[in-house]
Motif scaffolding. Structure first.
Motif, PDB file in Angstrom:
ATOM      1  N   PHE A  90       0.827  -1.211   0.000  1.00 40.09           N
ATOM      2  CA  PHE A  90       0.000   0.000   0.000  1.00 40.09           C
ATOM      3  C   PHE A  90       0.862   1.263   0.000  1.00 40.09           C
ATOM      4  N   LEU A  91       2.001   1.207   0.696  1.00 36.56           N
ATOM      5  CA  LEU A  91       2.909   2.350   0.693  1.00 36.56           C
ATOM      6  C   LEU A  91       3.464   2.601  -0.709  1.00 36.56           C
ATOM      7  N   LYS A  92       3.816   1.527  -1.402  1.00 34.35           N
ATOM      8  CA  LYS A  92       4.365   1.677  -2.756  1.00 34.35           C
ATOM      9  C   LYS A  92       3.301   2.156  -3.732  1.00 34.35           C
ATOM     10  N   ASP A  93       2.052   1.813  -3.474  1.00 36.55           N
ATOM     11  CA  ASP A  93       0.967   2.307  -4.323  1.00 36.55           C
ATOM     12  C   ASP A  93       0.762   3.805  -4.094  1.00 36.55           C
ATOM     13  N   LEU A  94       0.911   4.240  -2.831  1.00 38.59           N
ATOM     14  CA  LEU A  94       0.783   5.661  -2.516  1.00 38.59           C
ATOM     15  C   LEU A  94       1.995   6.462  -2.989  1.00 38.59           C
ATOM     16  N   PHE A  95       3.177   5.834  -2.852  1.00 40.72           N
ATOM     17  CA  PHE A  95       4.428   6.529  -3.183  1.00 40.72           C
ATOM     18  C   PHE A  95       5.220   5.676  -4.175  1.00 40.72           C
ATOM     19  N   PRO A  96       4.934   5.805  -5.471  1.00 38.61           N
ATOM     20  CA  PRO A  96       5.615   4.976  -6.480  1.00 38.61           C
ATOM     21  C   PRO A  96       7.129   5.119  -6.476  1.00 38.61           C
ATOM     22  N   ALA A  97       7.646   6.226  -5.958  1.00 39.02           N
ATOM     23  CA  ALA A  97       9.096   6.428  -5.939  1.00 39.02           C
ATOM     24  C   ALA A  97       9.788   5.559  -4.885  1.00 39.02           C
ATOM     25  N   LEU A  98       8.991   4.901  -4.044  1.00 36.96           N
ATOM     26  CA  LEU A  98       9.548   4.048  -2.990  1.00 36.96           C
ATOM     27  C   LEU A  98       9.964   2.719  -3.619  1.00 36.96           C
ATOM     28  N   THR A  99      11.263   2.563  -3.897  1.00 36.85           N
ATOM     29  CA  THR A  99      11.738   1.405  -4.663  1.00 36.85           C
ATOM     30  C   THR A  99      12.565   0.423  -3.847  1.00 36.85           C
ATOM     31  N   ALA A 100      12.735   0.656  -2.568  1.00 33.83           N
ATOM     32  CA  ALA A 100      13.517  -0.264  -1.731  1.00 33.83           C
ATOM     33  C   ALA A 100      12.841  -1.637  -1.692  1.00 33.83           C
TER      34      ALA A 100
END
Length: 473
Positions: free
Chosen positions: A130-140
């Motif tokens: 859900f975090l990656k869906d909210l913040f696509p720049a989160l690539t870790a």
């Protein structure tokens, strides 16, 4: 050990049981209920945990959860009576230990504590999506982010209990706002007849809507058992709630009723709002499908925010809850002396630090493994097994401990424990063979440790003998 010269004050129920008051009584009843609601996580239960119920039973998910709501209240009545007699921070482990023979106690302990490892690990990984869906720049990598989230929850759990209670309370309020938006949106766009989907349930079979038969209805009860769960977390704060054994039963019952209401109403609203039942049943998250149909493009953000908050809240509450269970097992001298000594200590914030960390560390390791999916589903069998033992304990308590003081007496006895035993026994019987085998292995490990404890621990066999305090452990 309890010193009878307690400043002239009568001994509390906890002291009568041979325990010292080490955890500080700082929590009001509403704070304990808030912690339990965080564990229940109604937003996650409605949005995602119901998917398996719809997959198995179609719209009978409504009927299954209504039945489950009744069972939950009956379980809460059993918990309330036992908790009023034994207001110990070990939760359901302590209740079973005080009533049933040692083998049941050890089986309950292992079934109980494994939840404190598996569920936080699964939740931490769930948040990442859900975090990656909210913040696509989160690539870790997902496991790395999951461990960071787990560490943040641990850091909060290790502080004063009020900090965790207030943090979870704030997040529960946000959860309720999200649930209210979802429910209101669904009810503003009704597309199905409530009476029809409730009393004439249908399911998807070979691409066609068909009526739900009795066999399918029975099969639906097992996955539904995992949806309304977590209200028992109130028990973990038994030694920190103001009012003790008189406030604790109310907290448990209120938590159970709130869990039922906050899950069943949005669930029903989502089914009523589904424009196409075929699409609803085939959606990865059926309730999310209904929300998207009602709210349009705004639904994704609402769902993602609600899910992140609900999941983190549940993880924090679980760590606080099961950390106290682990603390109590050390205080009860279940393990080798070195382990007992570590688990039964409190940090400077009066938090059971070792109990929390002994769960969090293997949970952090677990996020990097491939066995997590199996363990998540296995948790359903584990939950049913624990509640089965609670039903037995509530029944046997009135029979074998008839003279014990009961600050709260459940109404309708013996109906609640008998129904709980029957329902949880059915839920266990409906589990797949591989999960029953895993449950059998877990019980065998528990029994082996019980036999081993006769050598490594000096703990008394009788549940009614005084327990050692942390300083003498």
């Amino acid at each position: 050990m309890y010193d009878p010269t307690n400043g002239g004050k009568p001994p509390s129920r906890l002291e009568q049981l041979g325990y010292q008051q080490q955890l500080a009584r700082r929590l009001k009843m509403w704070e304990v209920v808030g912690l339990a609601m965080a564990d229940v996580s109604p937003t996650m239960a409605v949005l995602f945990l119901t998917a398996g119920v719809f997959l198995v039973g179609g719209t009978f998910a409504i009927g299954a959860n209504l039945i489950l709501a009744v069972i939950v209240v009956l379980i809460a009545l059993c918990l309330a009576e036992l908790a009023s007699m034994y207001p110990i921070a070990g939760g359901m482990y302590s209740l079973v230990r005080q009533v049933l023979p040692a083998p049941f106690s050890w089986a309950t302990t292992f079934n109980y504590l494994i939840q404190g490892i598996v569920i936080p690990a699964s939740i931490a990984l769930g948040i990442v999506g859900f975090l990656k869906d909210l913040f696509p720049a989160l690539t870790a990598p997902a496991p790395v982010i999951a461990v960071v989230l787990l560490a943040l929850a641990v850091a909060i759990a290790l502080t004063k209990v009020e900090v965790g209670a207030w943090a979870t309370a704030i997040m529960v309020v946000v959860e309720l706002i999200v649930l209210a938006i979802i429910t209101a949106a669904a009810l503003s766009h009704p597309r199905q007849s409530l009476a029809d989907i409730t009393f004439n349930p249908t399911m998807l079979s070979d691409g066609q809507l068909v009526s739900v038969g009795a066999v399918v209805m029975l099969a639906t009860l097992a996955p539904a058992f995992n949806v309304i769960n977590g209200y028992d977390a109130a028990l973990g704060f038994a030694e920190e709630i103001k009012g003790g054994e008189r406030a604790l039963p109310r907290a448990v019952i209120i938590s159970a009723i709130m869990a039922c209401v906050l899950i069943v109403i949005p669930l029903v609203a989502a089914v009523v709002a589904a424009p196409d039942l075929k699409a609803f049943f085939t959606a990865p998250a059926p309730v999310v499908y209904s929300v998207e149909q009602s709210l349009g493009s705004n639904a994704r953000v609402i769902v993602d925010v609600g899910a992140v908050i609900a999941l983190f809240n549940a993880m924090l509450s679980l760590l606080m809850y099961f950390g106290r269970v682990a603390y109590t097992t050390g205080r009860d001298q279940l393990w080798p002396k070195t382990v007992n000594r570590s688990l039964s200590r409190l940090n400077r914030f009066h938090s059971p630090a070792a109990g929390i960390l002994i769960l969090a560390v293997p949970a952090a390791v677990l996020v990097f493994t491939s066995a997590l999916d199996f363990l998540i589903i296995f948790a359903g069998a584990v939950i049913a097994a624990v509640y089965f033992c609670i039903g037995l304990a509530a029944l046997m308590s009135r029979i074998s401990q008839a003279r014990e003081t009961r600050p709260y007496r459940m109404p309708l006895w013996p109906l609640p424990p008998l129904v709980v035993i029957a329902f949880t026994g059915l839920a266990l019987a409906m589990q797949e063979v591989k999960y029953l085998v895993a449950e059998g292995v877990l019980v065998l490990i528990a029994l082996a440790c019980w036999l081993g404890s006769k050598r490594w621990s000096g703990a008394p066999e009788s549940a009614h003998e005084p327990q050692l305090d942390a300083e003498s452990a």
